[in-house]
Scaffold this active site. Structure first.
Site, PDB file in Angstrom:
ATOM      1  N   THR A   9       0.876  -1.168   0.000  1.00  0.00           N
ATOM      2  CA  THR A   9       0.000   0.000   0.000  1.00  0.00           C
ATOM      3  C   THR A   9       0.915   1.219   0.000  1.00  0.00           C
ATOM      4  O   THR A   9       1.726   1.365  -0.871  1.00  0.00           O
ATOM      5  CB  THR A   9      -0.970  -0.038   1.192  1.00  0.00           C
ATOM      6  N   HIS A  10       0.820   2.100   0.990  1.00  0.00           N
ATOM      7  CA  HIS A  10       1.653   3.301   0.992  1.00  0.00           C
ATOM      8  C   HIS A  10       3.138   2.972   1.172  1.00  0.00           C
ATOM      9  O   HIS A  10       3.977   3.307   0.340  1.00  0.00           O
ATOM     10  CB  HIS A  10       1.206   4.244   2.113  1.00  0.00           C
ATOM     11  N   CYS A  42      -7.306   7.292   2.881  1.00  0.00           N
ATOM     12  CA  CYS A  42      -7.775   8.568   3.418  1.00  0.00           C
ATOM     13  C   CYS A  42      -8.793   9.224   2.486  1.00  0.00           C
ATOM     14  O   CYS A  42      -9.436  10.215   2.856  1.00  0.00           O
ATOM     15  CB  CYS A  42      -6.602   9.516   3.651  1.00  0.00           C
ATOM     16  N   VAL A  79       1.745 -14.322   2.009  1.00  0.00           N
ATOM     17  CA  VAL A  79       2.888 -14.969   2.650  1.00  0.00           C
ATOM     18  C   VAL A  79       2.382 -15.653   3.913  1.00  0.00           C
ATOM     19  O   VAL A  79       1.809 -15.004   4.792  1.00  0.00           O
ATOM     20  CB  VAL A  79       3.994 -13.947   2.971  1.00  0.00           C
ATOM     21  N   LYS A 132     -11.327   0.269   5.419  1.00  0.00           N
ATOM     22  CA  LYS A 132      -9.870   0.264   5.359  1.00  0.00           C
ATOM     23  C   LYS A 132      -9.346   0.235   3.921  1.00  0.00           C
ATOM     24  O   LYS A 132      -8.548   1.076   3.530  1.00  0.00           O
ATOM     25  CB  LYS A 132      -9.323  -0.949   6.148  1.00  0.00           C
ATOM     26  N   GLY A 242     -10.438   2.146  15.225  1.00  0.00           N
ATOM     27  CA  GLY A 242      -8.977   2.169  15.323  1.00  0.00           C
ATOM     28  C   GLY A 242      -8.343   1.001  14.597  1.00  0.00           C
ATOM     29  O   GLY A 242      -9.034   0.159  13.996  1.00  0.00           O
ATOM     30  N   THR A 270      14.742  -3.665  11.613  1.00  0.00           N
ATOM     31  CA  THR A 270      14.167  -4.314  12.783  1.00  0.00           C
ATOM     32  C   THR A 270      15.295  -4.900  13.629  1.00  0.00           C
ATOM     33  O   THR A 270      16.478  -4.651  13.378  1.00  0.00           O
ATOM     34  CB  THR A 270      13.204  -5.433  12.348  1.00  0.00           C
ATOM     35  N   ASP A 280       2.201   0.925   8.764  1.00  0.00           N
ATOM     36  CA  ASP A 280       1.355   0.776   9.953  1.00  0.00           C
ATOM     37  C   ASP A 280       1.743  -0.374  10.867  1.00  0.00           C
ATOM     38  O   ASP A 280       1.168  -0.523  11.949  1.00  0.00           O
ATOM     39  CB  ASP A 280      -0.105   0.580   9.529  1.00  0.00           C
ATOM     40  N   LEU A 297      -0.350   6.701  10.189  1.00  0.00           N
ATOM     41  CA  LEU A 297      -0.769   7.709   9.218  1.00  0.00           C
ATOM     42  C   LEU A 297      -0.091   7.424   7.876  1.00  0.00           C
ATOM     43  O   LEU A 297       1.056   6.972   7.832  1.00  0.00           O
ATOM     44  CB  LEU A 297      -0.381   9.110   9.687  1.00  0.00           C
ATOM     45  N   ALA A 298      -0.778   7.733   6.782  1.00  0.00           N
ATOM     46  CA  ALA A 298      -0.221   7.494   5.446  1.00  0.00           C
ATOM     47  C   ALA A 298       1.076   8.267   5.234  1.00  0.00           C
ATOM     48  O   ALA A 298       2.004   7.770   4.597  1.00  0.00           O
ATOM     49  CB  ALA A 298      -1.247   7.878   4.383  1.00  0.00           C
TER      50      ALA A 298
END
Length: 448
Positions: A9-10, A42, A79, A132, A242, A270, A280, A297-298
């Site tokens: 996604t983003h 958004c 996956v 979403k 949320g 990580t 996210d 947030l995007a």
């Protein structure tokens, strides 16, 4: 080098583009469960409300674009598991059900988040929807056509935008939230009071300070929603309370915070240095308090994904952190915020000060001008700027972008008071509104 990116996604899209911009010879395999990439969630309310006519505008990339850049894109592939020591993974083709293996030298986790769904009997009914992704947006549009009464649960950004969109479509709307105000994480009462009045003036029922306790169902449909105070008849329920990170692929293996979000260093690595993460599913460094937080947030996602791409070969650019800057338009009100609200500063026990400025966007001698409400939050001990909010009918939301820079650079009210801003009567006042707020803060602190 072979890089596998999970999720597109983003954050994932930004990572893929920037990895290939670094070196076209890198092999990049992309696995995405959905049949699309880069959906601007958004924009769901604008899409649902019919403001966005061309749905293609809600996507800023496509599988074809990523393929042209050199990526191997596997849409509708999930996956299933990852062996981090052997650097292998098991993947299922969701169309054919074929399961196969893949390997990597470096891995990018952009698994994102998913809406929180409380365990309440009836919540899986066919007219209780989530908001979403693109497919969910289409389902909302389709089912809202035949719905007259709609209940939106959750008064964050997505919830309030959907409530407005449904009202403008002529629906009878109830907005439910357990908090006593809408958007309390981003705005103080002076601002939410005005936003809430805009909703009630347009006939939206605000059921704030109410917790959902159950649903009344007939067959596989909800006919009413029960809170701890009231019961509302409904044809459609949208859950927007949320998000939580999708942690299935790394839970118990990589370091996370208690909420399941990945802990990363300033280069987006990580606890396994060959595994990067963005979006996210990741915590961010929050500059106003100099601590790690979960802020899905995007804008944060795109920045993190870009950094992954820039650092995938060699760690070179550090993450600067975030202020959680955001904006929203509610009817004719343009609202934005950045950093700490007064409420959050108080809860954290910070020795804070505030300035609440009622002013106009241009000199009163001009033929037209608009009222502005601006708030500044600062640390009385260090004098550093901590946050701000602005509301007006004229769009001044970009001032919070300016204040975001101020907070990121740890500037004080002394600095902000005398920052050089231009003046031209068509656009602003001799003293910029941010200057004025900081000057008043200085006066409160005994500097005259």
């Amino acid at each position: 080098m072979k890089v596998v990116v999970i999720g597109c996604t983003h954050a994932g899209t930004a990572a893929v583009k920037n990895i290939l911009a670094q070196d076209k010879n890198i092999t990049v395999n992309v696995y995405e469960k959905n049949d699309n990439v880069s959906f601007l969630s958004c924009g769901i309310a604008l899409y649902v409300g019919g403001v966005v006519k061309d749905v293609d505008g809600l996507f800023y990339s496509s599988p074809d674009e990523l393929k042209k850049l050199g990526a191997n894109v596997f849409m509708e592939h999930e996956v299933l598991s990852i062996n981090y020591e052997e650097k292998t993974m098991s993947v299922r083709n969701l169309v054919t059900e074929e399961v196969f293996s893949d390997s990597f030298d470096k891995l990018v986790l952009a698994t994102g988040s998913w809406p929180i769904v409380p365990n309440i009997e009836g919540i899986r009914s066919e007219n209780v929807l989530l908001s979403k992704n693109f497919n969910q947006a289409n389902e909302i549009i389709e089912k809202s056509k035949s719905a007259n009464k709609i209940v939106v649960v959750g008064a964050g950004y997505i919830g309030v935008e959907l409530a407005e969109a449904f009202e403008l479509m002529g629906k009878e709307v109830v907005l439910v939230d357990g908090e006593t105000r809408i958007m309390p994480k981003y705005l103080d009462p002076e601002f939410t009071n005005l936003a809430e009045k805009a909703f009630t003036d347009h006939g939206i029922k605000l059921a704030l300070g109410q917790k959902v306790k159950g649903f009344v169902t007939e067959g596989n449909k909800v006919t009413a929603i029960m809170t701890d105070k009231e019961t509302f008849e409904t044809d459609l329920v949208i859950m927007c309370i949320g998000f939580r990170p999708n942690q299935k692929l790394y839970e118990g293996v990589l370091k996370t915070s208690p909420n399941g979000a990945l802990v990363v260093n300033e280069y987006m690595q990580t606890s396994n240095p060959d595994v990067y993460a963005c979006g996210d599913c990741v915590n961010i460094f929050y500059n106003p308090t100099q601590e790690v937080r979960y802020i899905p947030l995007a804008t944060n996602a795109v920045r993190m994904g870009t950094l992954v791409g820039l650092n995938i070969i060699k760690n070179s650019i550090k993450y600067r952190g975030t202020q959680g800057t955001s904006g929203i338009k509610i009817y004719d009100l343009s609202i934005s915020s950045t950093g700490l609200t007064e409420g959050v500063a108080k809860d954290m026990g910070i020795n804070y000060g505030t300035v609440l400025l009622h002013d106009t966007n241009r000199p009163e001698f001009m033929p037209e001008y608009d009222e502005v409400l601006l708030k500044l939050v600062y640390d009385k001990t260090t004098r550093k700027v901590l946050g701000g909010q602005i509301l007006s009918k004229y769009d001044l939301t970009d001032k919070m972008n300016t204040l975001s820079i101020v907070i990121q650079n740890q500037m004080t009210i002394d600095d902000l008071a005398f920052v050089d801003f231009f003046f031209q009567p068509h656009f602003n006042k001799p003293w910029n509104l941010l200057n004025i707020a900081a000057l008043r803060a200085l006066a409160q602190e005994g500097v005259n």
